[in-house]
Design an enzyme around this catalytic site. Structure first.
Site, PDB file in Angstrom:
ATOM      1  N   SER A 179       9.436   6.039  -3.142  1.00 43.79           N
ATOM      2  CA  SER A 179       9.281   5.088  -2.040  1.00 43.79           C
ATOM      3  C   SER A 179       8.173   5.573  -1.132  1.00 43.79           C
ATOM      4  O   SER A 179       8.006   6.788  -0.930  1.00 43.79           O
ATOM      5  CB  SER A 179      10.591   4.975  -1.246  1.00 43.79           C
ATOM      6  OG  SER A 179      10.390   4.253  -0.044  1.00 43.79           O
ATOM      7  N   GLY A 190       0.812  -1.212   0.000  1.00 47.92           N
ATOM      8  CA  GLY A 190       0.000   0.000   0.000  1.00 47.92           C
ATOM      9  C   GLY A 190       0.844   1.260   0.000  1.00 47.92           C
ATOM     10  O   GLY A 190       2.026   1.244  -0.357  1.00 47.92           O
ATOM     11  N   GLY A 218       5.647   4.586  -8.835  1.00 50.07           N
ATOM     12  CA  GLY A 218       6.444   3.377  -9.020  1.00 50.07           C
ATOM     13  C   GLY A 218       5.588   2.128  -8.980  1.00 50.07           C
ATOM     14  O   GLY A 218       5.752   1.211  -9.794  1.00 50.07           O
ATOM     15  N   HIS A 219       4.647   2.078  -8.012  1.00 54.46           N
ATOM     16  CA  HIS A 219       3.717   0.953  -7.951  1.00 54.46           C
ATOM     17  C   HIS A 219       2.842   0.916  -9.206  1.00 54.46           C
ATOM     18  O   HIS A 219       2.559  -0.156  -9.755  1.00 54.46           O
ATOM     19  CB  HIS A 219       2.807   1.074  -6.723  1.00 54.46           C
ATOM     20  CG  HIS A 219       3.515   0.937  -5.415  1.00 54.46           C
ATOM     21  ND1 HIS A 219       3.712   1.995  -4.574  1.00 54.46           N
ATOM     22  CD2 HIS A 219       4.042  -0.140  -4.804  1.00 54.46           C
ATOM     23  CE1 HIS A 219       4.343   1.587  -3.489  1.00 54.46           C
ATOM     24  NE2 HIS A 219       4.565   0.284  -3.602  1.00 54.46           N
ATOM     25  N   LEU A 226       0.585   3.678  -2.099  1.00 54.60           N
ATOM     26  CA  LEU A 226       1.010   3.564  -3.484  1.00 54.60           C
ATOM     27  C   LEU A 226       1.495   4.887  -4.071  1.00 54.60           C
ATOM     28  O   LEU A 226       0.989   5.952  -3.737  1.00 54.60           O
ATOM     29  CB  LEU A 226      -0.148   3.025  -4.330  1.00 54.60           C
ATOM     30  CG  LEU A 226      -0.734   1.676  -3.895  1.00 54.60           C
ATOM     31  CD1 LEU A 226      -1.817   1.237  -4.869  1.00 54.60           C
ATOM     32  CD2 LEU A 226       0.345   0.612  -3.774  1.00 54.60           C
ATOM     33  N   ARG A 264       8.260   5.402   1.914  1.00 52.89           N
ATOM     34  CA  ARG A 264       8.926   6.010   3.072  1.00 52.89           C
ATOM     35  C   ARG A 264       9.247   7.489   2.845  1.00 52.89           C
ATOM     36  O   ARG A 264       9.494   8.221   3.810  1.00 52.89           O
ATOM     37  CB  ARG A 264      10.217   5.251   3.400  1.00 52.89           C
ATOM     38  CG  ARG A 264       9.978   3.801   3.799  1.00 52.89           C
ATOM     39  CD  ARG A 264      11.299   3.058   3.913  1.00 52.89           C
ATOM     40  NE  ARG A 264      11.088   1.624   4.079  1.00 52.89           N
ATOM     41  CZ  ARG A 264      11.011   1.013   5.242  1.00 52.89           C
ATOM     42  NH1 ARG A 264      11.141   1.704   6.356  1.00 52.89           N
ATOM     43  NH2 ARG A 264      10.824  -0.294   5.310  1.00 52.89           N
TER      44      ARG A 264
END
Length: 282
Positions: free
Chosen positions: A185, A31, A36-37, A33, A187
């Site tokens: 990311s 999740g 990139g996803h 998202l 993060r």
């Protein structure tokens, strides 16, 4: 788009799909998202008849409970993005669904899990191996899509697929970057504006090192320069900066332009741990 929460629901759906043979693609995610996803999702839609995305923050791959607790939960926004992208099915299981009983099985991926990410995150790849195996068994995809940013994880999963004879194909999708080069990311959301600027040292270091190696510079000399740059940047803490064989993920002590290799980096920016990598010759 249909959202389902258990393997039982999916088995009923899959029985219907089997009546008119269709290839099933799977994009496993945790999740939060980003683009990139969505690149993975796009490749899944293009290369499989049915696109399935899983969203599950897997507790067994976090060796740091605080990191697990801080992992962003944006399920409603994620589902909206996936529906707009054209995904067919989204698997959103609970922890109780994926782990009805404590897991006793322990994976050992050999040297792969004792270097780089494995060395700094003990137990992480065991958790990855368990959850990916569960997803493969639950969904039975024909193709599974993973991002290049998690290069060592891809090597782990490739080993898992080969050793356990999962009947599927793995597809690697290139890393999506922000305009300034930072690897996308989940993060990154935790970085404040000052940290966000400092985080560019990861990508800048990779690009610098690649150029120096291609000019014929010695790898250890290049590595020393990067290490010193991190030491001089307040709020940045380098964990590793290594040259590896891209597929087998063996650490190289010197650069060989005839071999397929990648540079990998992991560092803390403040309290946020980031990873990245850059292929040299693919």
């Amino acid at each position: 788009m249909k959202v389902f929460h258990t393997g039982v629901e999916w088995r009923e759906i899959r029985l219907q799909l089997l009546q008119a043979p269709k290839t099933i693609g799977l994009v496993p995610t945790m999740g939060a998202l980003h683009q990139g996803h969505l690149d993975l999702v796009d490749q899944c839609i293009k290369n499989a008849d049915v696109a399935v995305v899983s969203i599950f923050v897997n507790p067994t791959q976090f060796n740091n409970k605080e990191d697990f607790d801080k992992y962003p939960n944006t399920l409603d926004a994620d589902l909206e993005l996936l529906e707009k992208a054209g995904v067919d099915y989204v698997f959103v299981p609970s922890v109780e669904t994926m782990y009805p009983l404590p897991t006793k099985l322990q994976f050992d991926f050999g040297d792969l899990e004792r270097i780089l990410e494995g060395a700094f995150r003990p137990g992480h790849f065991n958790g990855v191996g368990i959850i990916v195996s569960k997803l493969f068994h639950s969904i039975s995809p024909d193709i599974a899509f993973f991002g290049q940013k998690d290069l060592q994880q891809v090597a782990i999963i490739r080993s898992l697929v080969n050793d356990l004879s999962f009947p599927l194909e793995l597809r690697l999708v290139p890393t999506r970057r922000e305009e300034d080069g930072l690897a996308m990311s989940s993060r990154n959301r935790r970085l404040n504006p000052e940290q966000r600027k400092k985080a560019l040292i990861l990508h800048d270091s990779l690009v610098f090192a690649k150029k120096e190696l291609e000019k014929g510079q010695n790898w250890l000399d290049v590595k020393q320069i990067i290490t010193r740059n991190f030491e001089e940047l307040e709020g940045a803490d380098l964990e590793y900066f290594e040259l590896v064989e891209t597929d087998k993920f063996e650490i190289f002590k010197e650069f060989d332009p005839t071999k397929k290799s990648s540079i990998c980096v992991a560092a803390y920016i403040g309290d946020v741990r980031l990873i990245d990598n850059l292929p040299i010759n693919s």
